[in-house]
Structure formats: C-alpha cells, structure tokens
Design a protein around this motif. Structure first.
Motif, mmCIF file in Angstrom:
data_model
loop_
_atom_site.group_PDB
_atom_site.id
_atom_site.type_symbol
_atom_site.label_atom_id
_atom_site.label_comp_id
_atom_site.label_asym_id
_atom_site.label_seq_id
_atom_site.Cartn_x
_atom_site.Cartn_y
_atom_site.Cartn_z
ATOM 1 N N SER A 113 101.360 36.774 -0.436
ATOM 2 C CA SER A 113 101.844 38.242 -0.603
ATOM 3 C C SER A 113 101.024 39.320 -1.040
ATOM 4 O O SER A 113 101.378 40.198 -0.998
ATOM 5 C CB SER A 113 103.064 37.706 -1.695
ATOM 6 O OG SER A 113 102.386 37.778 -3.160
ATOM 7 N N ARG B 39 111.110 42.009 -2.375
ATOM 8 C CA ARG B 39 109.907 41.147 -2.739
ATOM 9 C C ARG B 39 109.766 40.619 -4.298
ATOM 10 O O ARG B 39 109.601 41.511 -5.001
ATOM 11 C CB ARG B 39 108.647 42.240 -2.196
ATOM 12 C CG ARG B 39 107.261 41.374 -2.625
ATOM 13 C CD ARG B 39 106.164 42.409 -2.313
ATOM 14 N NE ARG B 39 104.985 41.756 -2.788
ATOM 15 C CZ ARG B 39 103.869 42.449 -2.638
ATOM 16 N NH1 ARG B 39 103.870 43.823 -2.229
ATOM 17 N NH2 ARG B 39 102.726 41.907 -3.002
ATOM 18 N N ILE C 140 108.008 35.410 -3.937
ATOM 19 C CA ILE C 140 108.386 35.395 -2.756
ATOM 20 C C ILE C 140 107.786 34.244 -1.729
ATOM 21 O O ILE C 140 106.465 34.170 -1.976
ATOM 22 C CB ILE C 140 108.399 36.894 -1.866
ATOM 23 C CG1 ILE C 140 108.999 36.805 -0.616
ATOM 24 C CG2 ILE C 140 106.809 37.258 -1.969
ATOM 25 C CD1 ILE C 140 108.911 38.369 -0.058
ATOM 26 N N PHE D 210 107.645 34.812 3.691
ATOM 27 C CA PHE D 210 107.887 36.083 3.981
ATOM 28 C C PHE D 210 107.642 36.432 5.629
ATOM 29 O O PHE D 210 108.100 37.294 6.119
ATOM 30 C CB PHE D 210 107.378 37.318 3.105
ATOM 31 C CG PHE D 210 105.903 37.099 3.020
ATOM 32 C CD1 PHE D 210 105.036 37.508 4.220
ATOM 33 C CD2 PHE D 210 105.402 36.521 1.925
ATOM 34 C CE1 PHE D 210 103.732 37.631 3.854
ATOM 35 C CE2 PHE D 210 103.832 36.445 1.708
ATOM 36 C CZ PHE D 210 102.997 36.826 2.743
#
Length: 506
Positions: free
Chosen positions: A242, A269, A273, A276
């Motif tokens: 992320s 978010r 997370i 994604f």
C-alpha cells in the motif's frame, strides 16, 4: 533469439522498498521471454498484503504472479516460497509454499529463519533445474545491516547461490547516487563482491545531465550503471504494497464534478488494506474515476461518490474499528447509493462478526448493511472459484478465514449476497472479468440515475495488463545495457570488483 543458448541467474536488489525491483524484474522476464528464453521469476521472501491463489491452491505475492505472466508462465508457490502478511504493528502471518504456517512477531520469526532459508533455497534450486534463467527479486534493501544475519532474500540468497546482483535506485526520491554508493559501502566484503552494477529507475529529463554523476559513481565504486530507466506514466501493475498507492494517487487527477457519462468511485483505504489490486480493473474503465479515501475529512467523498468500495483487509475487526473511529463507517452507513464489499469489506457489511481467530475480539457488531453473519475459522480458505453473475462467467480467487452466512432476505451474488444496491462477495479478481464488470457498472449507473453512462465494450483488462508488461520489456530492451545483463546472467559477477571502505558490517 537466445533460445537454448542462455543459462544462469540474476538478482535485482534495490536501495529501498518501491525502488522498482518488481517492475524491473518483470521487465527483464518479459524481455528474455520474447527472446525465446525459458525464464522464471523468484522472490525468496515477500512481505505484502497483495496476494493471489495459484492453480493448485497456493497463496503467493501478486508481484510474482505478474512476473510469471511476463515470462509466459502459470505462477507456482516456488516463485515466492515465503510470504509474510502483516496483521498488526508487530505480527505477521507466515505463509510457506502457499500455506499458512504461523502468526509470529518479529522476534519469534527469527526462530523460523533456518528452516525458511532451506525452503527458499530448495525452491530456487527447483526453478534453476526447470528453467534456463531465474530472475530473482530482492526484498527491501540489501543494506538493512541489522537484518543481514538472518537474510534469505537479498545477499543471504546471493551468497548461498553465487548470484550476481544489480542494485536499482529510485532517482525520483532524490539522493540516488548517495543511496547506490551507500548501499554498496555498508555491505561486508563478501557481499560487495557480488554487487555487479546499478540501474537508475524513474528518471525524468535529459540523460546528459546525469552523465557526470554516472562517471563519478563508476570511478568511486568500480561498477557501471547498466541503464537509466525512464519514468513510465500510468504504471499500476500489481503494486507490491500500500506504500505504492501514495505515488499512484499523487499522479491521479483530482476527482471532478459528476457528469452524466462518468462514475465516481471511492475506495476506503484502511490501515491493513489487502488485495487493493481488485480496484485496478475499475480504474482502467474510461469514465470511471477512482479515489482512495482514508481520513475523516474525506467522509463527504464517501457519502457523495456513485460507488463506495470496501476492499479486502488483513485485519477485518481492527480495520472496522478504525472505520468507526474515523467517522467513515457512519458515512458508509448513511449512504443511499451503491456499496460493494470484497472479502474483508464484505465481512464489515454484515450484522455481526465472531472472531476468535484473527483478532481474538470475539463477537463484534458489523455495519449491518447486509443480512449476514461472519464466523472466523482456523483453516484459511484458498480457492479459484468460477461462477456466474449478470449472465456472465466470472473466474476469481478466494483468500480468507472469515466464513459468511446470509439469510433469505438477500439475493445470492458471487458466493456472497446482495440487497438492493449493496453487494458483498468473498471473491477477489471478479472485476477483471470484462463482461461482468461492464454489467456491474451499468447496474451501478442505473442505481444512481446515470443511465447514459455506458462502459466501453472495447476495454480488455487482460490485454491492458499485457500491454503494461510489454512496456516493461520495451523499457529494458531500450534503456538497459542488455549485453551487460546477459553477461552477468551467464557468467556471474565479474572477478576482482573493488571493496569500498570500511567494508561494511559484520
């Protein structure tokens, strides 16, 4: 064509996380595969919350899946034998050869290092026996000298297997020459002997301005720069973690006003997370604007977007608590428009969550937008399901401990459920199915009164991914010294490379 003539290996290390190791490795794999070389990617140890399920039910990092695709291969567990999935500030789930082994903190993990080193080396040897070339990706930086003794992904692997190493530096961060020099100088002499050259990545501008620095770096280290790789606009390919979302979102245009032919998507978010990459297929659609939101100040974006997505989470209960503390949970609950929950996000939309496994929190109240209940099981579900929605075939993959049950108030939807304009599914990757994605977006548009929004029937997500991989192969072919890379792969590190003082750490 190099088919049948090239044998060997190479390790792509980096000065930092997100320096570009994953994309450079993918680019080298694609470039070699186009020359007819049987090449495979390898990352001994990967720390990532973006993972995938192989055809035989093993969980590995998404970056190695993209690299396998670059090489024209079906991914296997040997390509990423050790996967660490952080679940809190200090604890991670250890996945070995695609199966969860234990949840440990940083100090407990040390007790597994000898065993894991043997597993990683055996996977590497199997790939070397099967393929002509293995391109290895390091983890973090080889100059993390506090972790060197237990390293199995960088110089520990290189030393054990005699692999030449090129170090990638991200010039967009600034200080690239100091980072490259310092990375080399911090290593002990035996490690330095395998560092065979450098690659500068994410360059924007005239290369001529770099030449004095390249010459000085060569003089100081005795090692060449094997290429200056350009910044590639629009590169989103299966990001590793992320942290990389910050760079991608910074490059995105600000979300503009609603128009009849556009859809605005807000993706929550959370701190943990995961997967994604499920959102990439939405972002690839013309007329769809995707924004990640993570602060109380963005609650209005959650309320006003045409679609809100709650993606996967490695720590469902913890991230649900964060959702409430930020006020974003209220913004989701107060919506009257479409909401899609995927895996952990689906679990958050339920009425209740019983978790004695992942968080140990016991019974926790969900957001209550779907008539479902969740109970966490000790066995992780890893599968590659195939189903149907909106009359279209959907192929996907599942990675979860939470098992969701729903009652008769809900309509079944991809092994999950739907009530009105709220959808929940345990399936990752469903949106990569083009016909299904278009039908889903048309349903969302209808729900928000944007009937004149029409998804582009010409968009193929798999073709888009292939074009990205081709762009990486083109980048290596055009901007890297491919003759030098071939020599390293075939002959190993050059003899007699100088050692920088002070010779690194012991």
């Amino acid at each position: 064509m190099l088919k049948g003539t090239l044998k060997g290996t190479l390790l792509v290390a980096g000065t930092t996380s997100d320096a570009g190791k994953s994309v450079v490795t993918a680019g080298i794999c694609r470039w070699l595969a186009r020359q007819g070389v049987r090449v495979a990617p390898f990352k001994a140890q990967n720390m990532s919350l973006n993972s995938y399920v192989t055809a035989d039910g093993a969980e590995i990092g998404r970056a190695q899946v993209a690299q396998a695709q670059a090489a024209g291969l079906e991914p296997t567990a040997d390509m990423n034998p050790i996967l660490l999935k952080p679940g809190g500030e200090r604890r991670s789930q250890v996945v070995v050869l695609g199966r969860p082994l234990a949840d440990v903190d940083a100090m407990e993990y040390l007790a597994y290092k000898d065993r894991l080193r043997a597993v990683a080396l055996e996977s590497y040897r199997r790939l070397r026996a099967e393929f002509d070339v293995v391109v290895c990706e390091g983890a973090g930086s080889p100059a993390e000298i506090n972790l060197r003794r237990g390293d199995i992904a960088n110089m520990g692997l290189a030393r054990a297997a005699g692999i030449p190493v090129v170090v990638v530096g991200d010039i967009d961060r600034g200080g690239v020459f100091a980072s490259l020099y310092g990375t080399l100088a911090l290593l002990e002499a035996e490690d330095q002997a395998l560092i065979s050259g450098f690659l500068i990545n994410k360059f924007r501008g005239a290369r001529e301005l770099l030449e004095p620095g390249l010459d000085t770096l060569r003089e100081l280290t005795g090692r060449p720069v094997h290429g200056v790789l350009p910044w590639l606009d629009g590169l989103w390919m299966d990001l590793e973690d992320s942290l990389a979302l910050d760079n991608r979102q910074a490059a995105e245009p600000a979300a503009g006003p609603y128009t009849g032919r556009s859809l605005r998507v807000a993706v929550v978010r959370y701190p943990r997370i995961s997967n994604f990459t499920d959102i990439d297929a939405l972002a690839a659609e013309p007329g769809v604007t995707v924004r990640f939101v993570s602060s109380p100040a963005e609650a209005a974006e959650v309320r006003e977007a045409d679609l809100v997505v709650l993606p996967g989470s490695r720590a469902t209960v913890s991230d649900l608590d964060w959702l409430r503390r930020t006020g974003l949970a209220s913004a989701v609950a107060e919506r009257r428009g479409p909401v899609l929950g995927i895996c952990g996000g689906y679990q958050m939309l339920s009425r209740s969550i019983m978790d004695d496994v992942e968080s140990g929190a016991g019974l926790v109240e969900g957001l209550g937008l779907l008539p479902a209940t969740v109970e966490f099981g000790t066995e992780k579900v890893l599968s590659r399901p195939v189903g149907e929605a909106y009359g279209h075939r959907v192929a996907a993959y599942e990675i979860h401990h939470g098992v969701v049950s729903f009652d008769g108030e809900a309509e079944p939807f991809l092994d999950g459920c739907r009530v009105g304009a709220v959808w929940g599914t345990t399936w990752h990757g469903a949106l990569e199915n083009d016909a299904f994605r278009r039908a889903f977006l048309a349903d969302v548009a209808s729900a928000v009164g944007k009937d004149d929004f029409t998804p582009d029937p010409g968009v193929s997500f798999s073709a888009l991914r292939e074009r990205q991989l081709d762009a990486l192969g083109d980048m290596i072919e055009r901007y890297a010294d491919t003759d030098a890379l071939l020599a390293l792969i075939e002959n190993g590190a050059p003899a007699g490379l100088p050692t920088l003082p002070p010779g690194g750490a012991s």
